[in-house]
Design a protein around this motif. Structure first.
Motif, mmCIF file in Angstrom:
data_model
loop_
_atom_site.group_PDB
_atom_site.id
_atom_site.type_symbol
_atom_site.label_atom_id
_atom_site.label_comp_id
_atom_site.label_asym_id
_atom_site.label_seq_id
_atom_site.Cartn_x
_atom_site.Cartn_y
_atom_site.Cartn_z
ATOM 1 N N ARG A 173 0.674 -1.205 -0.203
ATOM 2 C CA ARG A 173 0.035 0.006 -0.069
ATOM 3 C C ARG A 173 0.895 1.215 -0.116
ATOM 4 O O ARG A 173 1.906 1.392 0.572
ATOM 5 N N VAL A 174 0.418 2.273 -0.633
ATOM 6 C CA VAL A 174 0.992 3.434 -0.720
ATOM 7 C C VAL A 174 0.839 4.308 0.592
ATOM 8 O O VAL A 174 -0.246 4.569 0.870
ATOM 9 N N ALA A 179 1.832 9.260 -1.039
ATOM 10 C CA ALA A 179 0.669 9.682 -1.798
ATOM 11 C C ALA A 179 0.552 11.076 -1.709
ATOM 12 O O ALA A 179 0.181 11.756 -2.787
ATOM 13 N N ALA A 218 2.341 -0.051 -7.537
ATOM 14 C CA ALA A 218 1.386 0.480 -6.477
ATOM 15 C C ALA A 218 1.180 2.062 -6.689
ATOM 16 O O ALA A 218 -0.143 2.333 -6.466
ATOM 17 N N MET A 219 2.125 2.581 -7.200
ATOM 18 C CA MET A 219 1.759 4.233 -7.332
ATOM 19 C C MET A 219 0.735 4.135 -8.568
ATOM 20 O O MET A 219 -0.099 4.913 -8.539
ATOM 21 N N TYR A 222 -2.646 3.490 -7.491
ATOM 22 C CA TYR A 222 -3.194 4.414 -6.678
ATOM 23 C C TYR A 222 -3.913 5.567 -7.518
ATOM 24 O O TYR A 222 -5.160 6.166 -7.349
ATOM 25 N N GLU A 225 -7.034 4.197 -9.425
ATOM 26 C CA GLU A 225 -8.285 4.111 -8.582
ATOM 27 C C GLU A 225 -8.854 5.605 -8.511
ATOM 28 O O GLU A 225 -9.996 5.459 -8.117
ATOM 29 N N ARG A 226 -7.992 6.626 -8.662
ATOM 30 C CA ARG A 226 -8.739 7.801 -8.427
ATOM 31 C C ARG A 226 -8.960 8.530 -9.745
ATOM 32 O O ARG A 226 -9.018 9.845 -9.779
#
Length: 330
Positions: A173-174, A179, A218-219, A222, A225-226
């Motif tokens: 996870r970030v 983030a 993972a980045m 992230y 997902e947004r």
């Protein structure tokens, strides 16, 4: 006016250095020397005045460093305990605590030398003071210019936005630190996309021994997902260090477009050292910083400064050796 000549000279060198390439540590040194000589010249000018105001200012200038040093030591020690409480007892989290204690040790050594009838102790105290003053001067140069660099506007139109990776939470996870970088990178992307020329965004970071996937993956997840467009993301998943982040990302950009321009995104405490490394690796772009929690900043900045010292270790060792020699022979 001759009093101000050294200050003017170093400030001119600083200005020329920034125009040539703002990603140079020499700019920080020129700025520090210019400000230092300007302060000495102003104090000398005040010293020639017989006014009560001038005398008051001179007394304040003499007392301020002593009081400021003790206040700084206390703040660093307090921050060190906060870092331990929030981030754990890893060596990197002890830096502000150790620096605060180190300041008190130097002050205590100087006070002991003035009271004790020992020539050897005087030499030791003088030597420690000279080396500590040199390192403190460099640190002030680093902090001052890093702050200024962080407020210089990077190039508006770029072909790439490169976001540097950091460790993942639980290996997948970030974390908030990363983030923050990704959100700054997304804002830079959106600002240029609004002008009709969206850049590519490179997530840069390999897989660490305690991670289940490369940081870049993972980045990218992230961002996607947004709502970030997946076709505008490039994953650089081989790097393990900041230098490799920049080297491998630079190779990707140069292969696609030798005349590219980019902006590199990291946290604000890391921006200036990343800029120094970007210049070293031949990356054609400046570095933008993202916000960092205030309590994290002192230790992180000290760590960055130590890394810069290590990168120029032979010069710094030579200067320290010269100061030690002068102190012993004095």
């Amino acid at each position: 006016m001759l009093l101000y000549a050294p200050a003017v000279l170093f400030l001119l060198l600083f200005g020329a250095g920034v125009l040539r390439d703002r990603r140079r540590f020499s700019n920080a040194v020129y700025l520090g020397l210019g400000v230092t000589f300007l302060a000495f010249a102003l104090l000398a000018t005040l010293g020639r005045s017989d006014s009560v105001l001038a005398e008051t200012v001179l007394v304040a200038v003499v007392l301020a460093p002593a009081l400021g040093t003790l206040v700084l030591a206390g703040l660093l020690i307090a921050n060190g305990f906060k870092m331990i409480r929030k981030e754990g007892r890893r060596p990197a989290n002890l830096l502000s605590l150790l620096c605060g204690l180190g300041i008190l040790v130097v002050v205590g050594l100087l006070l002991a030398a003035t009271q004790a009838d020992s020539a050897a102790l005087v030499v030791v105290a003088r030597t420690v003071f000279l080396v500590a003053s040199y390192l403190s001067f460099l640190y002030c140069c680093f902090i001052g210019y890093a702050y200024l660099y962080g407020h210089l506007t990077p190039r508006q139109e770029v072909d790439y936005v490169v976001v540097l990776g950091s460790g993942l939470i639980g290996g997948t996870r970030v974390p908030p630190l990363l983030a923050s970088r990704l959100e700054r990178g997304r804002r830079l992307y959106e600002a240029q996309a609004a002008l009709g020329r969206p850049p590519m965004l490179i997530t840069s970071g390999g897989q660490g021994p305690d991670e289940q996937l490369p940081e870049s993956h993972a980045m990218a997840a992230y961002l996607e997902e947004r709502g970030f467009p997946a076709d505008r993301i490039i994953r650089e998943d081989r790097s393990r260090t900041t230098a490799e982040n920049l080297r491998f990302s630079g190779a990707i950009m140069a292969a696609a477009d030798p005349g590219y321009h980019c902006v590199v995104v990291t946290n604000n405490f890391h921006a200036f050292r990343a800029a120094l490394l970007a210049r070293q690796e031949g990356v054609n772009g400046q570095v933008a910083g993202s916000p960092t929690a205030a309590y994290f900043w002192p230790s992180a900045t000290i760590r960055e400064f130590v890394a810069v010292l290590a990168a120029h270790k032979w010069v710094n060792l030579a200067v320290c050796a010269l100061l030690i020699t002068v102190s012993v022979l004095a």
